[in-house]
Design an enzyme around this catalytic site. Structure first.
Site, short mmCIF file in Angstrom:
data_model
loop_
_atom_site.label_atom_id
_atom_site.label_comp_id
_atom_site.label_asym_id
_atom_site.label_seq_id
_atom_site.Cartn_x
_atom_site.Cartn_y
_atom_site.Cartn_z
N LYS A 105 27.52 40.56 43.68
CA LYS A 105 26.99 40.17 42.36
C LYS A 105 25.63 39.50 42.43
CE LYS A 105 31.03 40.27 39.45
NZ LYS A 105 32.17 40.42 40.40
N GLU A 127 29.40 35.49 30.71
CA GLU A 127 30.82 35.27 30.79
C GLU A 127 31.23 35.35 32.27
OE1 GLU A 127 29.43 38.16 30.39
OE2 GLU A 127 30.46 39.29 31.97
N SER A 394 33.02 44.97 48.65
CA SER A 394 32.20 44.28 47.65
C SER A 394 32.16 42.77 47.82
CB SER A 394 32.69 44.63 46.25
OG SER A 394 34.08 44.38 46.11
C1 LIG Z 1 33.27 41.23 40.19
C2 LIG Z 1 33.74 41.88 41.42
C3 LIG Z 1 34.10 43.24 41.45
C4 LIG Z 1 34.15 44.10 40.22
O1 LIG Z 1 32.95 44.34 39.58
P1 LIG Z 1 32.18 45.72 39.62
O2 LIG Z 1 31.16 45.56 38.56
O3 LIG Z 1 33.15 46.82 39.34
O4 LIG Z 1 31.60 45.86 40.98
C5 LIG Z 1 34.46 43.80 42.66
N1 LIG Z 1 34.50 43.07 43.79
C6 LIG Z 1 34.16 41.76 43.81
C7 LIG Z 1 34.23 41.03 45.09
C8 LIG Z 1 33.76 41.13 42.63
O5 LIG Z 1 33.44 39.83 42.65
#
Ligand SMILES: *Cc1c(COP(=O)(O)O)cnc(C)c1O
Length: 414
Positions: A105, A127, A394
């Protein structure tokens, strides 16, 4: 697995630079369905963004921060133990978990904060569900000297207390949302309302590739660094492109980030992974693309999980970051033209993958990311060792350890 229809793909515009069209549509999805008083402000944001995206100073500044603040490039790592145990395809991992603040993010939060500065805004607002977007945005605000208000459901505030404290330490204001289910959807509603009251001094920094144009495009572009790096790193390490890529899909930003560099490589199979939660009954999952239908949400058109009255349905998954009844418009388009396969992974499969990656590779993944790992673990044994799967990890799982131990500890000997 659906076969690609190459001809229909070529007839469609897959080049990221020509998607969306000038009104923000990806095929029939996306666009901007907003109150009239926001129209000129959104136009201003779009114009400013299109300008800075070509501005060498902006590019240089963002590149500096990506390298020396976030710690990019994040590595691509061959998960040998896991791959050898599964006796199939080789699994590689793109380590977005190693970024400053622990997830992907920060990639778009830095971009949005720099844009807010450029527009002369004083405050960025957003948010947050699990608090991950809130922490990343509060970090970017601290770095760039902007004020920061984060709207968060009361239920989530209780559940995600460490992230609430982090945001406050970073100097952000956390504003509790006390209506409805007091969770992510209501937090979006509240932040939107606050934004409407003062769109001039504030910028609403949307947390994924969702919302009205230009956000799905802008957030994708800021996240596309994941794909550009991964493509180069994978080629360098293996001499080929990956055969398969998996990434979890909540709003869809980390997956769009990695997919965007491979959309035109039709021999690279792309898999978006949605959470089927505890069951396929409406209310027990958040598998928007797999089980939803086209509709309208938060100012744009996309697949939506909706009840019989056409209202957004409640969603549930153990991965708070995937808990959203809508999804980015480009994903909807990519689903319809069959360029990306969307698959489901349930809570239990995600937890199995969480422990497998922790115990076989020494990497504790976020529960969200564990969904992408789980699909790779399911696919690998069916493929040959010459084939490869690249998983976009992610985020890291530190935020999830208390929840996992409380709910699944006994099963895993803790
Ligand atoms: C917020 C988040 C997601 C989901 O958000 P996307 O916009 O679909 O990428 C996925 N993995 C992590 C670690 C997150 O913090």
């Amino acid at each position: 697995m659906e076969r690609l229809n190459v001809k229909s793909l070529e007839e469609n515009l897959l080049k990221p630079e020509v998607m969306p069209d000038s009104n923000g549509f990806f095929g029939e999805y996306g666009g901007s369905f907003i109150p009239p008083q926001l129209e000129s402000i959104m136009k201003e944001i779009e114009t400013a963004y299109l300008e800075i995206r070509e501005d060498p100073n902006f590019i240089r500044e963002l590149d500096y921060l990506n390298r020396h603040y976030t710690g990019r490039p994040s590595p691509v790592y061959y998960a040998r133990s896991l791959s050898e145990r599964l006796k199939g395809a080789k699994i590689y991992i793109k380590r977005e978990d190693l970024n400053h603040t622990g997830a992907h993010k920060i990639n778009h939060c830095l971009g949005e904060a720099l844009l807010a500065k450029k527009l002369g805004k004083k405050k960025i607002i957003a948010e947050t569900g699990a608090g991950q977007h809130g922490v990343a945005l509060a970090t970017a605000a601290a770095l760039t000297g902007l004020e920061c208000d984060i709207y968060m459901g009361e239920v989530d505030i209780a559940k995600e207390y460490p992230n609430v404290v982090r945001m406050k330490i970073l100097g952000a204001k956390v504003i509790p949302v006390t209506f409805g289910l007091k969770s992510l959807k209501e937090a979006v509603d509240a932040a939107f309302e606050a934004y409407l009251k003062d769109p001039v001094t504030q910028l609403y920094a949307i947390g994924s590739v969702v919302g009205p144009h230009p956000f799905p495009m802008m957030v994708r572009d800021f996240q596309s660094i994941i794909g550009r790096e991964a493509r180069e790193q994978f080629l360098e390490q293996t001499g080929k492109l990956p055969d398969n890529i998996t990434a979890c899909v909540g709003g869809g930003s980390n997956s769009m980030g990695i997919f965007s560099a491979f959309l035109q490589d039709l021999n690279v199979n792309l898999f978006g992974v949605e959470p089927s939660g505890s069951s396929l009954n409406l209310g027990d999952h958040a598998a928007t693309l797999s089980l939803g239908t086209p509709g309208m949400l938060h100012g744009f058109k996309c697949y939506v999980l909706q009840d019989e009255n056409g209202e957004p349905a409640p969603v549930a998954t153990i991965a708070s970051g995937l808990d959203y009844p809508g999804v980015g418009p480009q994903h909807c388009y990519l689903k319809d033209i069959k360029r990306v396969n969307y698959e489901m992974i349930n809570d239990n499969e995600a937890i199995e993958a969480f422990f497998a990656l922790s115990r076989e590779e020494g990497i504790i993944p976020a529960i969200e990311s564990s969904h992408a790992v789980a699909l790779a673990m399911k696919m690998a044994p069916e493929l040959s060792p010459e084939e490869t799967i690249l998983v976009n990890l992610s985020g890291r799982g530190d935020k999830d350890i208390d929840f996992v131990v409380a709910n699944y500890g006994a099963k895993f000997g803790i």
